[in-house]
Structure formats: C-alpha cells, structure tokens
Design a protein around this motif. Structure first.
Motif, mmCIF file in Angstrom:
data_model
loop_
_atom_site.group_PDB
_atom_site.id
_atom_site.type_symbol
_atom_site.label_atom_id
_atom_site.label_comp_id
_atom_site.label_asym_id
_atom_site.label_seq_id
_atom_site.Cartn_x
_atom_site.Cartn_y
_atom_site.Cartn_z
ATOM 1 N N LYS A 158 11.276 4.700 15.488
ATOM 2 C CA LYS A 158 12.352 4.667 14.660
ATOM 3 C C LYS A 158 13.339 5.974 14.717
ATOM 4 O O LYS A 158 14.458 5.657 14.761
ATOM 5 C CB LYS A 158 11.974 4.304 13.240
ATOM 6 C CG LYS A 158 11.472 3.023 12.633
ATOM 7 C CD LYS A 158 10.780 2.976 11.569
ATOM 8 C CE LYS A 158 10.348 1.540 11.134
ATOM 9 N NZ LYS A 158 9.977 1.580 9.819
ATOM 10 N N GLU A 159 12.616 7.168 14.737
ATOM 11 C CA GLU A 159 13.484 8.138 14.874
ATOM 12 C C GLU A 159 14.378 8.219 16.281
ATOM 13 O O GLU A 159 15.478 8.401 16.300
ATOM 14 C CB GLU A 159 12.650 9.480 14.994
ATOM 15 C CG GLU A 159 12.125 9.944 13.670
ATOM 16 C CD GLU A 159 11.310 11.201 13.525
ATOM 17 O OE1 GLU A 159 11.170 11.950 12.614
ATOM 18 O OE2 GLU A 159 10.576 11.288 14.761
ATOM 19 N N MET A 160 13.778 7.569 17.590
ATOM 20 C CA MET A 160 14.447 7.727 18.522
ATOM 21 C C MET A 160 15.401 6.564 18.682
ATOM 22 O O MET A 160 16.591 6.988 19.272
ATOM 23 C CB MET A 160 13.367 7.307 19.618
ATOM 24 C CG MET A 160 12.474 8.559 19.817
ATOM 25 S SD MET A 160 11.174 8.220 21.106
ATOM 26 C CE MET A 160 12.012 7.921 22.618
ATOM 27 N N SER A 161 15.332 5.693 17.780
ATOM 28 C CA SER A 161 16.316 4.377 17.722
ATOM 29 C C SER A 161 17.357 4.608 16.724
ATOM 30 O O SER A 161 18.226 3.866 16.604
ATOM 31 C CB SER A 161 15.384 3.029 17.661
ATOM 32 O OG SER A 161 14.470 2.997 18.537
ATOM 33 N N ALA A 162 17.310 5.742 16.181
ATOM 34 C CA ALA A 162 18.250 6.092 15.021
ATOM 35 C C ALA A 162 18.226 4.898 13.726
ATOM 36 O O ALA A 162 19.158 4.509 13.443
ATOM 37 C CB ALA A 162 19.668 5.970 15.399
ATOM 38 N N LEU A 163 16.967 4.606 13.518
ATOM 39 C CA LEU A 163 16.724 3.351 12.503
ATOM 40 C C LEU A 163 16.137 4.219 11.185
ATOM 41 O O LEU A 163 15.473 5.580 11.182
ATOM 42 C CB LEU A 163 15.491 2.409 13.059
ATOM 43 C CG LEU A 163 16.112 1.537 14.115
ATOM 44 C CD1 LEU A 163 15.053 0.650 14.637
ATOM 45 C CD2 LEU A 163 17.423 0.785 14.149
ATOM 46 N N LYS A 164 15.983 3.450 10.124
ATOM 47 C CA LYS A 164 15.539 3.833 8.959
ATOM 48 C C LYS A 164 14.203 4.116 8.885
ATOM 49 O O LYS A 164 13.405 3.150 8.951
ATOM 50 C CB LYS A 164 16.127 3.306 7.804
ATOM 51 C CG LYS A 164 17.505 3.221 7.527
ATOM 52 C CD LYS A 164 18.184 2.228 6.523
ATOM 53 C CE LYS A 164 19.530 2.169 6.128
ATOM 54 N NZ LYS A 164 19.913 1.196 5.081
ATOM 55 N N THR A 165 13.584 5.420 8.756
ATOM 56 C CA THR A 165 12.133 5.430 9.070
ATOM 57 C C THR A 165 11.391 5.223 7.713
ATOM 58 O O THR A 165 10.223 4.941 7.820
ATOM 59 C CB THR A 165 11.912 6.933 9.329
ATOM 60 O OG1 THR A 165 12.363 7.840 8.250
ATOM 61 C CG2 THR A 165 12.496 7.317 10.744
ATOM 62 N N ASP A 166 12.165 5.046 6.542
ATOM 63 C CA ASP A 166 11.523 4.523 5.349
ATOM 64 C C ASP A 166 11.421 3.066 5.099
ATOM 65 O O ASP A 166 11.098 2.900 3.870
ATOM 66 C CB ASP A 166 12.138 5.652 4.162
ATOM 67 C CG ASP A 166 13.494 5.535 3.890
ATOM 68 O OD1 ASP A 166 14.085 4.882 5.056
ATOM 69 O OD2 ASP A 166 14.165 5.734 2.903
ATOM 70 N N VAL A 167 11.869 2.774 5.895
ATOM 71 C CA VAL A 167 11.992 1.108 5.534
ATOM 72 C C VAL A 167 11.008 0.278 6.377
ATOM 73 O O VAL A 167 11.326 0.366 7.693
ATOM 74 C CB VAL A 167 13.766 0.484 5.830
ATOM 75 C CG1 VAL A 167 13.661 -1.213 5.804
ATOM 76 C CG2 VAL A 167 14.902 1.166 4.998
ATOM 77 N N THR A 168 10.327 -0.602 5.831
ATOM 78 C CA THR A 168 9.305 -1.039 6.667
ATOM 79 C C THR A 168 9.118 -2.678 6.158
ATOM 80 O O THR A 168 8.415 -3.197 6.753
ATOM 81 C CB THR A 168 7.938 -0.505 6.311
ATOM 82 O OG1 THR A 168 7.673 -0.684 4.631
ATOM 83 C CG2 THR A 168 7.868 0.923 6.527
ATOM 84 N N ASP A 169 10.227 -2.986 5.211
ATOM 85 C CA ASP A 169 10.044 -4.374 4.838
ATOM 86 C C ASP A 169 11.356 -5.173 5.193
ATOM 87 O O ASP A 169 11.990 -6.308 4.867
ATOM 88 C CB ASP A 169 9.897 -4.545 3.390
ATOM 89 C CG ASP A 169 10.836 -3.614 2.609
ATOM 90 O OD1 ASP A 169 11.907 -3.196 3.119
ATOM 91 O OD2 ASP A 169 11.109 -3.843 1.344
ATOM 92 N N LYS A 170 12.207 -4.748 6.120
ATOM 93 C CA LYS A 170 13.353 -5.380 6.646
ATOM 94 C C LYS A 170 13.432 -5.504 8.025
ATOM 95 O O LYS A 170 12.905 -4.433 8.812
ATOM 96 C CB LYS A 170 14.558 -4.513 5.961
ATOM 97 C CG LYS A 170 14.749 -4.873 4.264
ATOM 98 C CD LYS A 170 16.109 -4.059 3.953
ATOM 99 C CE LYS A 170 16.198 -4.003 2.435
ATOM 100 N NZ LYS A 170 17.098 -3.571 1.878
#
Length: 494
Positions: A158-170
C-alpha cells in the motif's frame, strides 16, 4: 512520584521504530495511549511493557521473515539471479521489521518477474495468505504466508502504491513502478495493484506490465500479433477501407487492447500524418504517437463516451476509436459516423463475430444501418502455446480423430508438453492469438439488412468457407502450436 509521559514523537524515538509502524501498533491496540485534546500521550511504563511483551513475538516473526526471504533467494539463485536491492523506491528503514518486509517483498517481486508471471495474487485463507502467480494463463500456488507476514507485506504494498494504509474495508487501486537490472530484456515494469476486502482479509491482485516492451511495441502495427495463414491479409483488407464500422471483439483477457493499439498504429503509418485519428479510452492504457488519445470519465458530466463522440465529430476526424459501446445512443452515433466518411473502430466484449453483430442489434441499431455501415469484425482468443523445451508428438485415439478431425483421412499427429523447469511443469509457455475474421460481402450485408438471425447468418458464412474460432483453434492444435485440450478450452463458446 509523577509517571513519565511521552508525546508521539518521543514514543517513536523511545521504541526506535518508524512512524507508520508505530501508528499501526496504536491502531491495532497493541500500544496503549490516551489523548490530551487532539494529541496522543503515552505512559513510559506502558511502552516498556509493550517492548517486553513483543520481544518474543518479534523473534518468531523475524524467524518467519528469514524463512520467506531464504525461500525466494534460493529460487532466484537456481535461475542464476542474485537477490535485488533495487526493487522499490529508496526509503529509510529505521525499523528492522520494515527492512525484513522490504527484503521479502523484493524477493517475491523479482521472482515473479523472472518467472514471466503476468499477475501476482495474494489470496486470504483461514490459515494465512497464498501467493499465486499467473503463468501461461493459469494460476499456480507459490508460497503460503502467515497472517502476520502478509499483514506487513500488504502494508508495504500500500505504501509503494500510494494507497491508504489505514483502510482495510474498501476497494483500492494503485500502481507501482519498478526498475531493475536483473532481467536482460526488461528493465522497467508498471504493476497495477487492486485491493478488495474479502472474508479472511484483503485480497490483492497485481497485473504486471513490462514498460520496456510497451515502449518497443506500442508504436508497431500488426506485425506484433503473429497472424497465421491468410489472417494478416484479411485484416489489412479491412483496415485499408476508407470508411465504415470495424469491430474488435473478444472475451475479457483475450488481448483486445493489444490488437486495437496495433490497428491504430497501422492506420497512423498508413495515413502518415495526413489524417486526424482520435481515440476515446477508459482509461488510456499506453501513450501512442501520431494520434490524439482522449480519456473517458463516465462519472463526470459531459465526459462519457456518447458526449465525447459527439464532441469529436466537431473535431473533423478521419478515424475514431472508442473503447466501449455502452448504450443505444452511442451505437447510433458510431453508425452515423461510419456512414459519413469516417473509419470507426469499436472495442466490444462478445464471444465471436456474429455475437458482436447481434449485440449491436440488441442495442437498437436498425438492420439497414448496421448492414450499410459494417465493414469488418475481428474476434479473438489467447491460447497457451506448448513449451518448446518439453514438446512431444503423439497419435490421438481414433475416437478423438473422428470427433474433432473427421475430414482428415491420413494419420493425425497432435502435440503436448511433458512439463519441465522452463515452463514450471505446466507444459505451456507464452500465449498467442487465434482470430475469427469477418469481411462482410454483399450477400452477408443483404441478409443483415433483412434482419436475419444469427443462425441464418452463420449458414451464409459457412457456405463461403468462413472459419470459426473453434476451427482456427483446432488448426492451431494440428500445427503443434497448442494442445487439443487448450484449443477446446478457449473456443468452448464458439
């Protein structure tokens, strides 16, 4: 005696960890804290207790990480490749766990790239996460990761993909650009990351795209498609016409985008800068030279396919490509464009050429308009090719010959792959296209204008020697390109 209290920065320094890891521990409840206003505060005794309790856990986790790292290093060594240190962007790793995560993920990615995997999957199971590669069109189990290891790996992805690391339900989508000097023919890759929440955790799918190959092939024409027999001649005949509707169709994952880009490049070379070529895409997959690529954004007002097609008409186009045909209005405008001196290319999802024609009728396009505008349809599938390193010839049973090759009186030979290290034991290596090509003549167009159904249209084509996808697939098995089983699999609906 007053208890010592730390703020967040002091707690991170005390634990000698990184900010993302610290907040991950805090979010999961492993670290206890309290808020003063909007700021977190932590008792020193709680942090000391956390360090003491997590020591044993980390020893176990470290052992698991080293086992995973060793697994991929040994796989790479067998392929003559040393472990890479350049698979991801440069980041400072003050935390040993993060460094181990990076090493494990780097090994996994490099192993997948050197195996020529087209996709990497992380599938959540009750007992952990299964790493899978798609090799030659089929998924293969590679390694089971424990839940703790997978959690760290997914966080890093997620960090490498610039995604939200604290989101797990979307649902989340991103991409990772990787450069490596470990693979001779490919130096740069774009990995498209898709995350979807599932019952046992987040499921990850990563599509691997070789940027190096794209840069060397996207501006080439039909020569990259390796047509068989007279297919190239038929396709060029379609795209040498001066106006009309051309459909490129196939099931999902059949290579339509590659064919569409090859067709656009063919037209760019044909017109040599003397035509206005416009391409409406959702999204723009790869940049092409010599034409205008317009991103379609259906969620935005005025940016859908229909609206952009209408706007493109005012741009004085010679060629228009549209990546979808979503509704009746869009179908009608592409027909009108095709009848007024434009080449219109449409990409569609359908199993064969006649179903593509039927789809246009289902969208409400009148038979006479369809018959007047249609100038060609190309349907395609991708077949897995037999591995040349373990290919063997065999004689099929008389029952097989009678069922699939009845016109052939002489001895029929077929081929298969025994399975070897080059093909990872599958018997297949690489994929190639098979094509069903409709170049409509007067008889076909007259039948289409009368509103004849698919069965009657098929009879007309068969009388003229039209080859279906099933027949093309069986030929590819006879020629030794693929197996009979694979030929039947990819042409099951034809």
């Amino acid at each position: 005696m007053t208890e010592e209290i730390f703020d967040a920065d002091e707690a991170i320094s005390f634990l000698k960890t990184s900010r993302p890891t610290f907040y991950r521990w805090l979010k999961s409840g492993r670290i206890q804290g309290f808020k003063v206003g909007k700021q977190w505060r932590f008792y020193k005794k709680d942090l000391v207790g956390f360090m003491e309790s997590s020591g044993t856990d980390f020893v176990m986790l470290k052992r698991e990480f080293k086992e995973i790292i060793t697994f991929f290093e040994e796989k790479l060594e067998k392929k003559g490749i040393e472990r890479s240190n350049d698979m991801s962007e440069t980041i400072t790793y003050p935390d040993e766990k993060e460094l181990l995560t990076k090493k494990a993920l780097d090994g996994l990615l490099l192993d997948a790239l050197t195996d020529k995997a087209s996709d990497i999957h992380l599938e959540p199971l009750r007992q952990g996460f299964m790493v899978k590669y798609r090799l030659g069109g089929s998924l293969k189990d590679i390694k089971l990761l424990s839940l703790d290891i997978a959690t760290e790996v997914i966080f890093r992805l997620k960090e490498m993909s610039a995604l939200k690391t604290d989101v797990t339900d979307k649902v989340q989508k991103g991409n990772i650009v990787i450069e490596t000097d470990k693979i001779a023919e490919d130096k740069k890759f774009d990995i498209k990351v898709s995350i979807i929440p599932a019952f046992y955790g987040e499921r990850i799918a990563m599509r691997i795209v070789s940027v190096t190959k794209i840069e060397t092939t996207t501006n080439r024409g039909f020569e990259i498609l390796a047509f068989q027999g007279h297919d190239l001649e038929q396709v060029q005949k379609i795209f040498n016409k001066h106006f009309g509707l051309i459909i490129i169709t196939g099931l999902s994952g059949s290579g339509k985008t590659t064919t569409c880009y090859a067709a656009l490049n063919y037209l760019v070379k044909r017109y040599a800068g003397k035509a206005n070529i416009m391409s409406l895409e959702n999204p723009v997959e790869y940049p092409l030279e010599g034409l205008v690529q317009i991103p379609v954004r259906p969620e935005m007002e005025g940016q859908g396919f229909y609206e952009l097609l209408k706007a493109s008409w005012d741009q004085d186009p010679d060629v228009i490509f549209t990546g979808e045909l979503p509704d009746k209005n869009t179908a009608r405008i592409i027909s009108e464009l095709a009848l007024t001196g434009h080449i219109v290319i449409v990409q569609m999802d359908s199993p064969d050429v006649l179903q593509a024609v039927a789809r246009l009728s289902d969208l409400g396009l009148e038979p006479y308009l369809l018959a007047s505008s249609l100038e060609g349809v190309i349907a395609q599938r991708l077949v897995r090719c037999i591995c040349e390193h373990c290919k063997e010839e065999f004689i099929p049973s008389p029952q097989i010959i009678e069922k699939y090759f009845p016109p052939m009186k002489e001895k029929v030979s077929l081929y298969r792959g025994k399975g070897c290290k080059e093909c990872h034991g599958t018997g297949y290596k690489k994929r190639a296209g098979i094509y069903e090509i409709l170049n409509p003549d007067t008889d076909f167009k007259e039948a289409l204008a009368r509103g004849e159904n698919v069965n009657n249209l098929k009879k007309i084509l068969q009388k003229k020697g039209f080859e279906t996808l099933r027949e093309k697939a069986l030929k590819s098995a006879l020629f030794g390109m693929t197996t009979l089983e694979e030929a039947l699999r990819v042409s099951y609906s034809s």
